[in-house]
Design a protein around this motif. Structure first.
Motif: not given
Lengths: 279, 299
Positions: B17-23, B148-149, B242-250, B252-254
């Motif tokens: 999740t944390s990496i995903g937020f950064m993506y 922070v990220g 919104g898609g960028a946020l969700l896409g990043g999280l997906i 990152g988690i995958v």
């Protein structure tokens, strides 16, 4: 479309927009307009008629300044809005001066909602209150848009999109509106409704309109004055009343013969190909 | 599943999740440019790298306060975004989109080649004075910089969502993206909005560069995060915030999950390509992404 030709309205002589002998060249070589002069009278509808490819839309684009983004250029002549020369100005500056073009084929911002389209149309105004007033004004002329205000405009019907395109243009509170084929692809009843609203706008909002149409009957019924264009030139000019009575117009644009009865398309077609306004 | 297994899963999810937020944050820079100008910015990763290097170089100056360094980095990146639009892209206005894409690819190569010349080739540390005491959350932990990220990303997303939905400038920007010629005729200065979009991409890149840089250290390899932008935005939709946020999280988690569960069996490296497998699958079944706007066709 109650009023007959321009006869009932007092013909105003003062011109709001003057196009004086302009030449338009695309890609620096292709000469599209060859010395076009048009006067758009204040507070009235002036119409520009002509067949496909005659140069009507190019004329509008030359006036509004969007021509530049298509690699076209006004190489000769002048365009004056009131006292100000606007040829060579950029499109967004022209819009700021109170001239706005409504494009052919509606061209709403499809991804935006109906109301967002109007907000974008009011971009020239800094004051948010002016924009809100504008939205109310547009809704008062086009109540249907109010019902659809939060819908994505790409999914509106053709008639609603045309209303939105006109309403969006009004948002900048223009003095001059260039209307490019508002009847295109719409059902006759809708066309009548929209033309009725345009007439009301001209009277109540003191608009001056340059109307491009292929449907000459319709255009001459609402216009005060008209021009006929062919092959990049103005070939005929006169009051709407005179143009309606002109035998060539009757034949080519209204499809009537001398006696006033409808002529078969098959008979006109052959003749039309050879006949030219200027030869 | 034993408690230990669950704890492992939780740690992977948290890290992902944390990496995903950064993506997401970096993808946001990409989406902003695409949304307003229809241009695909292949240099997004290089923007981030450059911002990281600049921030590290400024912070390296003796006695430079952190806040001044951040402001300077922001200012330089805004100016850079502005300048790139003005000098390189504006002459391409009205040309096919491919011309712009090629220009950004060229810019990417130039930046990758030029930055070691200016900043040196070694990896620099970019340390923010926020400590590195891990914060324990259940069985897992996050470093302060990761936190922070996350916070910064959430703030940026909230801000830009508001901007595009509610502010008149944001609406005008979307109008420009929708149809440039009509927007012009409505009195919108299209070029100014293009410049604004690139400047916003500069801001996002600056923040991304600072946060990523302080996690990984900065050198030319920081540009590689830009490659992750593509699976993220394809998944979420090229023009959807919104898609960028969700896409990043997906993504990152995958990534985090395959690194934890699959890598031990195959000897590692799966997380580097699995996002792209996901991207191809998404392209096959949902070509506009999860939230992407479909072009409306009328017949």
């Amino acid at each position: 479309m109650g009023t007959g030709a321009g006869g009932e309205r007092s013909p105003s002589v003062s011109s709001m927009l003057t196009i004086n002998n302009i030449e338009v060249v695309y890609d620096k070589v292709i000469l599209v307009l060859k010395g076009v002069s048009i006067d758009v009278r204040a507070g009235a509808i002036t119409t520009l008629l002509g067949a496909n490819g005659a140069g009507k839309t190019t004329t509008l684009k030359a006036i509004s300044g969007v021509l530049r983004s298509e690699r076209g250029e006004v190489t000769k002549g002048t365009i004056q809005l009131g006292e100000k020369r606007i040829d060579g100005m950029r499109a967004h500056d022209v819009a700021r001066l109170g001239l706005v073009q409504v494009f052919e084929g509606r061209r709403v911002f499809e991804q935006l909602t109906c109301e967002e389209n109007l907000i974008a149309g009011g971009h020239v105004h800094r004051d948010g209150a002016v924009v809100r007033q504008g939205i109310d004004m547009v809704y008062s002329y086009f109540p249907r848009l109010k019902e659809r205000r939060h819908q994505q405009s790409g999914y509106l019907s053709g008639g609603e999109q045309q209303m939105l395109a006109i309403g969006r243009a009004l948002m900048s509170r223009p003095q001059v509106v260039l209307l490019d084929e508002p009847s295109l692809g719409l059902a006759p009843m809708l066309v009548e409704e929209i033309f009725g609203i345009v007439q009301r706008l001209v009277q109540q909002e003191k608009l001056s309109v340059l109307l491009v149409e292929q449907n000459a009957t319709l255009a001459l019924a609402v216009a005060e004055h008209g021009y006929v264009m062919e092959n990049g030139r103005i070939v005929l000019e006169g009051s709407a009343q005179k143009l309606i009575e002109n035998s060539d117009i009757k034949e080519f644009y209204l499809g009537l013969n001398e006696g006033g009865s409808r002529k078969s398309y098959r008979d006109t077609k052959h003749y039309k190909r050879r006949k030219r306004w200027l030869s | 599943m034993s408690g230990e297994d669950l704890g492992f899963l939780f740690a992977l999810l948290l890290n992902g999740t944390s990496i995903g937020f950064m993506y997401s944050l970096i993808a946001l820079g990409f989406v902003l440019v695409y949304k307003a100008t229809d241009a695909i910015n292949f240099a997004q990763g290089e923007f981030v790298m450059m911002a990281g290097l600049i921030a590290a170089a400024i912070l390296g100056i003796e006695g430079m306060p952190l806040i001044a360094a951040i402001i300077a980095t922001l200012a330089i990146m805004i100016a850079f975004g502005f300048g790139f639009e003005r000098i390189v892209l504006r002459p391409l206005l009205g040309r096919p989109v491919v011309a712009v894409i090629m220009a950004t690819i060229g810019l990417a190569a130039v930046l990758r080649g030029l930055t070691p010349v200016i900043f040196g080739g070694e990896t620099r540390a970019l340390s923010l004075p926020i400590g590195d005491e891990p914060i324990n959350i259940g069985p897992a932990s996050l470093s302060p910089i990761q936190l922070v990220g996350i916070v910064v990303t959430v703030l940026f997303f909230a801000g830009f969502s508001w901007f595009f939905k509610k502010s008149r400038k944001g609406v005008a920007m979307r109008a420009v993206a929708d149809n440039q010629q009509v927007a012009q005729a409505m009195g919108i200065n299209v070029e100014r909005y293009f410049a604004l979009a690139w400047a916003m991409a500069g801001i996002v890149s600056a923040v991304g560069g600072i946060v990523w840089g302080s996690m990984l250290g900065v050198d030319v390899h920081l540009a590689l995060v830009g490659l992750k932008v593509f699976p993220v935005v394809i998944l979420g939709g090229l023009d959807s915030i919104g898609g960028a946020l969700l896409g990043g999280l997906i993504i990152g988690i995958v990534e985090s999950l395959v690194a934890g569960y699959v890598d031990p069996y195959v000897g590692g490296g799966t997380k580097d390509f699995v996002p792209y497998v996901l991207m191809i699958v998404v392209l096959m079944i949902k070509p506009y992404g999860i939230f992407g706007k479909r072009r409306i066709e009328r017949v």
